[in-house]
Design an enzyme around this catalytic site. Structure first.
Site, PDB file in Angstrom:
ATOM      1  N   ASP A 305      -5.049   6.204  -8.356  1.00  0.00           N
ATOM      2  CA  ASP A 305      -4.030   5.238  -8.926  1.00  0.00           C
ATOM      3  C   ASP A 305      -4.671   4.918 -10.306  1.00  0.00           C
ATOM      4  O   ASP A 305      -3.476   4.651 -10.985  1.00  0.00           O
ATOM      5  CB  ASP A 305      -4.304   3.944  -8.128  1.00  0.00           C
ATOM      6  CG  ASP A 305      -3.384   4.149  -6.950  1.00  0.00           C
ATOM      7  OD1 ASP A 305      -2.451   5.015  -6.798  1.00  0.00           O
ATOM      8  OD2 ASP A 305      -3.711   3.454  -5.825  1.00  0.00           O
ATOM      9  N   TYR A 389       1.828  -1.332  -2.862  1.00  0.00           N
ATOM     10  CA  TYR A 389       0.318  -2.226  -2.764  1.00  0.00           C
ATOM     11  C   TYR A 389       0.241  -2.960  -3.700  1.00  0.00           C
ATOM     12  O   TYR A 389       0.419  -2.735  -4.987  1.00  0.00           O
ATOM     13  CB  TYR A 389      -0.697  -1.224  -2.494  1.00  0.00           C
ATOM     14  CG  TYR A 389      -1.300  -0.942  -1.012  1.00  0.00           C
ATOM     15  CD1 TYR A 389      -2.111  -2.086  -0.451  1.00  0.00           C
ATOM     16  CD2 TYR A 389      -0.948  -0.022  -0.362  1.00  0.00           C
ATOM     17  CE1 TYR A 389      -2.726  -2.056   0.822  1.00  0.00           C
ATOM     18  CE2 TYR A 389      -1.618   0.113   0.750  1.00  0.00           C
ATOM     19  CZ  TYR A 389      -2.236  -0.839   1.667  1.00  0.00           C
ATOM     20  OH  TYR A 389      -2.901  -0.901   2.859  1.00  0.00           O
TER      21      TYR A 389
END
Length: 647
Positions: A305, A389
């Protein structure tokens, strides 16, 4: 937004003048660096950028007086799709701004920008192939379709191996304000060329009904709000106990600097306590999230990420009274957008104090005297949203010299569509026609050690039953056995709760009054392990997750635990496992620790449609750094009252 009583804030706004070499890049500096690169004449009109970073090594040389005060070096990553070509560009800002060096980079490798992600989603909505796949599912209004451009690392089809590509996970809304992540469109996988923004193909793995159950997150979405909650006020009538000067913070014996980078987001520099150095640098350096489900819309999911998207562009603007409660100091931040313009994030970093319960206490029953001190902590935090998320990073400093990182996981679970009544082997059913797969979160942290000076060593400590009967007449004796980890090849370690395993970062220069090296103890209470087969993409792509702690010698060229450019990289070609092959000595060295904390996430229905916060922690605390409890000087909370704590 209305702020609760007592909630107030101050801010460090975007700067126009640099006050310290390690200050984060300002919007003006980012724009100036891009302008210098464009003026060089090598970049075309279809140039995209991935990141502007402060050259921290050069900044520290400025601090040491090796370069002129005010001189700044900025690293840019640019991709020109007309040539095509990509470069790392070193730019000097100051009296005579200019480009210093252009280093070629494989154009497939830089991270995905938000500009590219939006363009890829538009390309899908305009694609006849994509529209046809949706129509087979009864979806005809593509404007209500959400497409997340996902990194494809390790799963690039051979026929596209020379292209910079992405794939899309697809979600559907029934109306504009609908929560798309509760309605996965199963089986539809568009592949997009990010240079041309052409939809190369759309995989269709078969029609699965799209869930009809909504998942609103706004107040009242599931009925009336709960009643009976009375106001809870955080009030500091005399103001906070910390002081802020630019990006420098002082609090209860702690001194440090707040930083921000494109790749890592929040960074802390030069942490010292009571006049003694502890850490040179601390940050969440990488995040790797593999999904453990072979379904068509999940098997590719394994994301770096930070390395593939960047924490900076994903950073939230924090709201007073919601994200942060009480007397707050905010730091604004800036990053380089994909189009080459600086983007500002207001209130990106929150600084505040919190009561933390009892610090220490003893009730002397014989004398009827109780001594108690309350703990207060200083928290420096930020939040990043990675599509579905949300992650919060909370660095806490304590009055006894302890440092903790708490990572808060919330937001929405990534979901797959399923047939009604289908067996779910690799996740949990959370809604009709919806399952959420088992997955993992690995957080690769970077701690540049400076325990009582720049030269440290790493020692592992384990509990061991006494093996010499002469020292164990009653069979109950246990020793703590210390094992120095003297070179890099031996400093790839795993936790072991059964032996209370932890690590000491010892000073190579100072001792306490007991003749021990002064030290800090590193504890990793939250870890997990990979389960993927060794030959799998997940096992080969992020080797750093196979250990819980790595240690290397500080090197400006070794910045990111998972490698400099993980996007479309050859699995395992770069990163800490490669650097360790040099097997440099760690005995009295400038150490960099790479702890890996994480969570094995087997979902619960109670985490749908949004997750209550899960927590992952790291602890770095004094271990013989002091000769006694350093918090003996904390004021008595009952001072000025007739009874303890005013009761």
């Amino acid at each position: 937004m209305h702020n609760p009583p007592g909630s107030v804030s101050t801010r460090v706004h975007a700067r126009r003048a640099r006050t310290h070499p390690l200050d984060p890049l300002s919007p003006a500096e980012i724009d100036a660096a891009v302008a210098v690169a464009r003026a060089d004449g090598r970049l075309g009109e279809r140039t995209r950028f991935w990141g502007a970073v402060l050259d921290e090594h050069f900044a520290r040389e400025v601090m040491a007086g090796l370069h002129a005060a005010g001189e700044v070096r900025v690293g840019l990553v640019a991709m020109d799709h007309d040539l095509p070509g990509a470069w790392e560009i070193d730019v000097r800002l100051g009296a005579e701004p200019r480009c210093l060096e252009w280093r070629p980079v494989d154009i497939r490798r830089p991270g995905i920008t938000s500009t590219e992600a939006r363009a890829a989603a538009r390309a899908c909505r305009e694609s006849p192939l994509f529209r046809e796949a949706l129509a087979r599912r009864g979806i005809h209004d593509v404007s209500l379709t959400v497409i997340d451009a996902e990194s494809i690392g390790g799963f690039v089809p051979e026929k596209y191996k020379d292209r910079r590509i992405t794939w899309g996970s697809v979600w559907h809304r029934v109306q504009e304000d609908d929560n798309a992540y509760v309605r996965p469109v199963q089986g539809v996988i568009p592949l997009i060329d990010m240079a041309t923004m052409e939809v190369l193909e759309v995989e269709d793995h078969g029609v699965v009904p799209v869930s009809e159950e909504p998942g609103p997150l706004s107040a009242g979405g599931f009925g009336p709000d709960r009643e009976g909650l009375k106001p809870l006020e955080v009030v500091q009538p005399e103001g906070p106990s910390y002081t802020v000067d630019g990006h420098r913070v002082s609090w209860q014996g702690w001194e440090f600097r707040v930083g921000f980078t494109h790749r890592e987001g929040l960074v802390l520099y030069d942490l010292g306590f009571l006049g003694r150095s502890v850490l040179k640098r601390a940050a969440c350096n990488e995040m790797y999230v593999p999904y453990l489900d072979p379904s068509s819309t999940q098997f590719r999911k394994n994301f770096f990420d930070w390395g593939e998207y960047g924490a900076g562009p994903l950073t939230n603007s924090l709201a007073l009274g919601c994200d942060c409660l009480g007397v707050i100091h905010y730091f604004d931040a800036a990053y380089l957008g994909g189009d080459g313009a600086a983007e500002e994030v207001s209130q990106a970093i929150c600084l505040h104090e919190e009561d933390d319960g009892i610090l220490w206490k003893h009730n002397d029953l014989r004398r009827g005297v109780s001594e108690v001190r309350r703990s207060r902590r200083l928290i420096i935090s930020s939040f990043q949203t990675v599509a579905n998320y949300d992650y919060g990073f909370y660095w806490s400093l304590y009055q006894d010299g302890r440092i903790e990182l708490e990572i808060k996981l919330t937001g929405m679970l990534s979901a797959s569509g399923i047939e009604e009544g289908a067996e779910v082997r690799h996740g949990r059913v959370v809604s009709p026609n919806v399952q959420t797969p088992t997955h993992q979160h690995y957080f690769g942290l970077r701690l540049d050690a400076a325990v009582d000076g720049p030269l440290n060593r790493l020692v592992e400590e384990n509990a061991q039953a006494e093996d010499d009967p002469r020292h164990d007449p009653y069979g109950n004796a246990v020793r703590m056995v210390r094992t120095p980890l003297l070179s890099e090849s031996g400093a790839a370690r795993r936790t072991n709760p059964a032996t209370s395993r932890h690590w000491r970062v010892e000073s190579a220069q100072r001792q306490n009054r007991y003749g021990e090296p002064t030290a800090y103890r590193l504890q990793l209470p939250n870890t997990t392990r990979p389960f993927a087969r060794p030959e799998s993409v997940m096992a080969r792509r992020a080797p750093f997750v196979h250990q819980h702690l790595w240690a290397t010698v500080s090197d400006p060229a070794e910045q990111y635990v998972g490698g400099q450019y993980p996007n479309q990289a050859e699995p395992g070609e770069d990163g800490v496992q490669v650097w360790q092959r040099k097997d440099r000595s760690l005995d009295g060295a400038e150490l960099v620790l790479w702890p890996v904390v994480g969570s094995h996430h087997f979902p619960r229905p109670e985490q749908w449609p949004v997750m209550p916060v899960d927590r992952v922690r790291l602890v770095f605390e004094p271990d013989g750094f002091f000769d006694r409890n350093p918090a003996m000087d904390i004021p008595d909370p009952s001072a000025g009252t007739d009874h303890c704590c005013g009761s």
